[in-house]
Design an enzyme around this catalytic site. Structure first.
Site, PDB file in Angstrom:
ATOM      1  CB  VAL A  32      -0.949   0.002   1.229  1.00  0.00           C
ATOM      2  CG1 VAL A  32      -1.784   1.273   1.242  1.00  0.00           C
ATOM      3  CG2 VAL A  32      -1.839  -1.234   1.194  1.00  0.00           C
ATOM      4  CB  ALA A  61       9.090   4.618   9.667  1.00  0.00           C
ATOM      5  NE  ARG A  67      10.324  -3.989  -0.534  1.00  0.00           N
ATOM      6  CZ  ARG A  67       9.363  -3.173  -0.199  1.00  0.00           C
ATOM      7  NH1 ARG A  67       9.510  -2.308   0.792  1.00  0.00           N
ATOM      8  NH2 ARG A  67       8.208  -3.195  -0.851  1.00  0.00           N
ATOM      9  CE  LYS A 123      -7.303  -4.680   6.060  1.00  0.00           C
ATOM     10  NZ  LYS A 123      -7.130  -4.873   4.658  1.00  0.00           N
ATOM     11  CD  GLU A 147     -13.704   5.878   1.679  1.00  0.00           C
ATOM     12  OE1 GLU A 147     -14.186   4.740   1.784  1.00  0.00           O
ATOM     13  OE2 GLU A 147     -14.346   6.919   1.880  1.00  0.00           O
ATOM     14  CB  VAL A 150     -14.097   0.046   4.516  1.00  0.00           C
ATOM     15  CG1 VAL A 150     -15.313  -0.843   4.310  1.00  0.00           C
ATOM     16  CG2 VAL A 150     -13.864   0.317   5.986  1.00  0.00           C
ATOM     17  CE  LYS A 223     -11.242  -4.978   4.122  1.00  0.00           C
ATOM     18  NZ  LYS A 223     -10.937  -5.900   3.021  1.00  0.00           N
TER      19      LYS A 223
END
Ligand code: HSE
Length: 453
Positions: A32, A61, A67, A123, A147, A150, A223
């Site tokens: 993400v 962090a 990487r 979540k 946002e 979910v 969720k």
């Protein structure tokens, strides 16, 4: 002849005074986080145009700094210490995309205590500790936006908290886990076994770090707890969600459901009943005629029933790097737009202001009402008629009952759809049915959700 009513060029409004960029500190740069960084860089001009100011990731962090450096390039400060990001004076908003409910809670609370807004796609954290996090944020006058937590790409939190505020919400039903929907679709459409379908979902980056969260329904339950809070103005109570996953599902039941005009989906339901709320995640039969039955692969779909809006439906990617980034960045744009506003003017964290929240009772398993699908293996096909009379005598008159059309090696499988009945009653009848002399094996019982308005 057509005359342009506005022949003169529209006056250009003056650009607002330049604001400082929103300085983002990110904790975690996995699937993400890296997607968020990529989309922010790719669409920076459009995003800044919408936000009214630039949004710049200035600190990250990560556990693996080499990487991380490969992803963010030069100009971004890197650290191994999430608390450095959470407390740094030059950070305005902390994006927590590391996941988990342990240290992530401390990082988020530290950020809030240091007056920073928080954006998270976590979540699990909010379903378990959300009320404490939101209360801390309310006291500090900062936002916690989620946002991305979910149904990732689908702006369902925004829909419930903003677009549907006129409504008394009756129910929210959804396919809110991309991994399980991907697995069920692969098993049904390509005949893949459960393990191979899960391995594909993991390779595509859909699954949680611990995929049992997906396949056992826990991620979907996280969720649904958040959706229920926003729909009904009640605290977030993950512990009250009834959860059942997909491990026990057999492809035989997918075939049988198809013969009855249904598809099996891992469905989350949050429903207002006169005596309380039902909040549950279970594999369920959805009629073919419902759009939700046609949400395939890793896509998610959510249907909301409001008393004024009627049924509205939301559809979009339910997992993946950039679909989640889309939601995380939308939250960052909302945060960028908060500049100069008073906390009391902002959209409340759970859709309702604190004084209007109500701890509504959540119904236990036994008190749930729904229709059911039963698959009953019979010793002999001719047992179907007597068994139908037996079920009726137990107060479970079948709405429809047929023998499945299957290859001989599957034996005689009797398929029953019931009307809406109390779970406690169904459980009692099932206990007796399982030991009935006409029954040749395990009886499968699944909920049927017609999703009628
Ligand atoms: N593992 C989650 C899913 C990711 O499959 O839906 C998105 O929340």
């Amino acid at each position: 002849m057509y005359r342009d009513p506005f022949p003169a060029p529209l006056p250009q409004s003056a650009a607002p005074p330049a604001q400082q960029p929103l300085r983002v500190g990110m904790i975690g740069i996995g699937t993400v986080g890296s997607g968020t960084f990529r989309v922010l860089a790719r669409n920076q001009a459009e995003i800044a145009g919408r936000a009214g100011r630039a949004i710049a990731v200035t600190m990250v962090a990560a556990r693996d700094l080499a990487r991380a450096a490969g992803i963010v390039g030069a100009g971004v400060q890197l650290t191994r210490d999430p608390f450095e990001v959470a407390t740094h004076p030059d950070i305005d908003v902390v994006v927590e995309v590391a996941g988990g409910t342990g240290p992530a809670l401390d990082w988020v609370l530290a950020a809030i205590a240091h007056g920073k807004h928080v954006v998270t796609a976590n979540k699990a954290l909010l379903a378990v500790h959300g009320d404490a996090v939101f209360e801390a944020a309310r006291r500090q006058g900062v936002a916690v936006a989620y946002e991305g937590a979910v149904a990732v790409s689908i702006p369902i939190v925004k829909a419930l908290r903003e677009g549907l505020t006129a409504n008394r919400i009756g129910w929210v039903a959804g396919i809110v886990n991309g991994t399980t929907n991907f697995i069920l679709s692969k098993m049904r459409d390509e005949g893949l076994d459960f393990g191979s379908a899960l391995a594909q979902a993991q390779a595509l980056g859909y699954a949680e770090a611990d995929p049992s969260f997906d396949v056992d329904g826990i991620d979907a339950a996280h969720k649904m707890a958040l959706l229920a809070a926003n729909a009904f103005g009640t605290p977030v109570r993950f512990a009250d969600v009834q959860v059942q996953g997909i491990r026990h599902l057999q492809s035989l039941d997918m075939d049988c459901a198809a013969q009855l005009g249904h598809r099996i989906k891992l469905l989350g339901i949050a429903r207002r009943r006169p005596d309380g709320l039902e909040v549950r995640v279970q594999p369920a039969l959805v009629p073919d005629a419902q759009l939700l039955a046609h949400v395939h692969g890793s896509m998610n779909g959510i249907v909301v029933h409001g008393d004024a809006s009627g049924v509205t439906m939301y559809y979009g990617a339910g997992a993946g790097s950039e679909p989640t980034a889309s939601a995380v960045i939308a939250d960052l744009v909302d945060v960028a737009r908060l500049s100069g506003t008073q906390p009391a003017q902002r959209v409340p964290h759970r859709g309702f202001h604190a004084h209007a929240m109500r701890a509504l009772p959540v119904l236990p398993h036994a008190a749930v009402r729904s229709a059911h699908y039963l698959r009953v293996p019979l010793r002999c096909a001719s047992d179907a008629e007597p068994l139908r009379s037996w079920l009726a005598a137990q107060g479970l008159t079948p709405r429809s009952a047929v023998l499945a059309d299957l290859p001989a090696h599957q034996g005689a499988q009797w398929l029953v759809l019931t009307d809406t009945v109390l779970q406690e009653h169904v459980d009692g009848v099932l206990d007796k049915l399982r030991t009935h002399r006409a029954v040749a094996g395990d009886v499968t019982a699944l909920h049927v959700e017609p999703l009628a308005a």
